[in-house]
Design a protein around this motif. Structure first.
Motif, PDB file in Angstrom:
ATOM      1  N   UNK A  66     -24.845  10.079  19.223  1.00 31.87           N
ATOM      2  CA  UNK A  66     -23.406  10.303  19.144  1.00 31.87           C
ATOM      3  C   UNK A  66     -23.003  10.444  17.680  1.00 31.87           C
ATOM      4  N   UNK A  67     -22.024  11.310  17.457  1.00 35.78           N
ATOM      5  CA  UNK A  67     -21.458  11.550  16.143  1.00 35.78           C
ATOM      6  C   UNK A  67     -19.959  11.277  16.197  1.00 35.78           C
ATOM      7  N   UNK A  68     -19.435  10.650  15.166  1.00 37.67           N
ATOM      8  CA  UNK A  68     -17.981  10.539  15.024  1.00 37.67           C
ATOM      9  C   UNK A  68     -17.431  11.870  14.523  1.00 37.67           C
ATOM     10  N   UNK A 120     -17.655   0.461  17.009  1.00 36.04           N
ATOM     11  CA  UNK A 120     -16.217   0.207  17.078  1.00 36.04           C
ATOM     12  C   UNK A 120     -15.398   1.484  17.250  1.00 36.04           C
ATOM     13  N   UNK A 121     -15.941   2.613  16.832  1.00 36.25           N
ATOM     14  CA  UNK A 121     -15.201   3.872  16.896  1.00 36.25           C
ATOM     15  C   UNK A 121     -15.454   4.673  18.169  1.00 36.25           C
ATOM     16  N   UNK A 122     -16.164   4.099  19.129  1.00 34.66           N
ATOM     17  CA  UNK A 122     -16.588   4.849  20.312  1.00 34.66           C
ATOM     18  C   UNK A 122     -15.402   5.474  21.052  1.00 34.66           C
ATOM     19  N   UNK A 123     -14.430   4.654  21.430  1.00 34.23           N
ATOM     20  CA  UNK A 123     -13.304   5.187  22.195  1.00 34.23           C
ATOM     21  C   UNK A 123     -12.415   6.078  21.342  1.00 34.23           C
ATOM     22  N   UNK A 143     -19.359  12.428   7.762  1.00 30.54           N
ATOM     23  CA  UNK A 143     -19.937  11.151   7.380  1.00 30.54           C
ATOM     24  C   UNK A 143     -18.962   9.996   7.390  1.00 30.54           C
ATOM     25  N   UNK A 144     -17.833  10.134   8.092  1.00 31.35           N
ATOM     26  CA  UNK A 144     -16.876   9.023   8.193  1.00 31.35           C
ATOM     27  C   UNK A 144     -17.566   7.782   8.737  1.00 31.35           C
ATOM     28  N   UNK A 145     -18.381   7.966   9.760  1.00 33.46           N
ATOM     29  CA  UNK A 145     -19.255   6.911  10.292  1.00 33.46           C
ATOM     30  C   UNK A 145     -20.640   7.529  10.464  1.00 33.46           C
ATOM     31  N   UNK A 146     -21.726   6.763  10.244  1.00 30.77           N
ATOM     32  CA  UNK A 146     -23.066   7.303  10.482  1.00 30.77           C
ATOM     33  C   UNK A 146     -23.265   7.632  11.960  1.00 30.77           C
ATOM     34  N   UNK A 147     -24.045   8.659  12.230  1.00 31.68           N
ATOM     35  CA  UNK A 147     -24.419   8.935  13.612  1.00 31.68           C
ATOM     36  C   UNK A 147     -25.223   7.747  14.151  1.00 31.68           C
TER      37      UNK A 147
END
Length: 286
Positions: A183-185, A239-242, A189-193
């Protein structure tokens, strides 16, 4: 975060379909309780349904990743054979002009391949997304090949869900028999994959058909290979999943040639190379 996980493969035998689609090893799986089939394409017709699938044509879609193929909508690259979707990569005998404004290869491209999606026709927010497929990633003869089944948001932006990706290899390939679930945000690069490299201990993705699935629900994603859970992400791990995935998404299937990840084909790469898909199925909660 990179996790190394193992998944089991099935050895249930099936007869070979006509038309060169190959052996059909690995039994179809059934989802757990509470899921019902809401849509599928079994590829039993004579051609893709144009009301469902968009086929890229003379497209340089993969140029952002330095891919090499011109994506074509023609029988040489996209076809149905005995109930199996064939996405075929070819080495062209003469360079193939990929539109009028191909700045990277104005004289034509040496490779062609295929890319299809349900964008504008079918999309879902949550569900179980499953394919039964045989990948063209045999060790020693598949350098530069990159098949994938993935989802992207209808509106673009954040969120990429890779049900499976795999890259081929030449002699001494460092990852024979692996698929990647990621999964990618975003791509900034805001969050690592977050990714799992899954090794099939019995055989490999190229030796027969295997079933790849992801279950995407609010707050959780679970990946499976041949019915065995291989990777899981939740709002506790991610934490960023949803935030990234609370939106409708559509399906993509493609076979890339070359690029920054798989590298370029070499003399050992066997063409034509076929990404074979027996079916695509989408389940939703009852």
């Amino acid at each position: 975060m990179l996790l190394l996980l193992a998944a089991c493969s099935s050895s249930v035998g099936h007869s070979s379909p006509e038309g060169g689609a190959g052996s059909r090893e690995g039994a179809p799986t059934s989802p757990g309780p509470g899921w019902h089939l809401s849509w599928s394409d079994e590829f039993d017709g004579s051609a893709l349904d144009p009301g469902t699938w968009t086929v890229e044509d003379r497209s340089t879609f993969g140029d952002g990743g330095k891919e090499l193929a011109c994506l074509m909508n023609r029988p040489q690259n996209v076809t149905l054979e005995s109930g199996v979707l064939v996405l075929r990569a070819q080495r062209e005998r003469t360079p193939l002009r990929c539109g009028a404004h191909d700045s990277r290869f104005p004289g034509g491209r040496d490779y062609s391949s295929a890319f299809i999606s349900t964008k504008g026709a079918k999309d879902w927010m949550y569900g179980r997304f499953e394919i039964r497929a045989k990948l063209p990633t045999a060790p020693g003869t598949s350098q530069g090949l990159w098949p994938a089944f993935w989802l992207r948001p209808v509106t673009g932006g954040t969120g990429e869900l890779d049900v499976l990706e795999a890259i081929g290899g030449g002699a001494g390939s460092p990852e024979p028999g692996q698929v990647h679930q990621t999964i990618w945000y975003d791509y900034d690069g805001t969050h690592p994959k977050e990714s799992a490299a899954v090794t099939l201990p019995k055989g490999s993705p190229s030796d027969g058909f295997h079933v790849y699935a992801v279950e995407w629900e609010k707050g959780a994603m679970r990946w499976y290979v041949d019915g065995v859970k291989t990777f899981e992400r939740t709002t506790q791990t991610t934490t960023w999943l949803d935030e990234a995935f609370a939106q409708p998404m559509f399906l993509r299937l493609n076979l890339a040639v070359g690029g920054t990840w798989p590298g370029s084909p070499d003399a050992s790469t066997r063409f034509p190379a076929d990404f074979l898909v027996d079916y695509v199925r989408v389940y939703e909660r009852a």
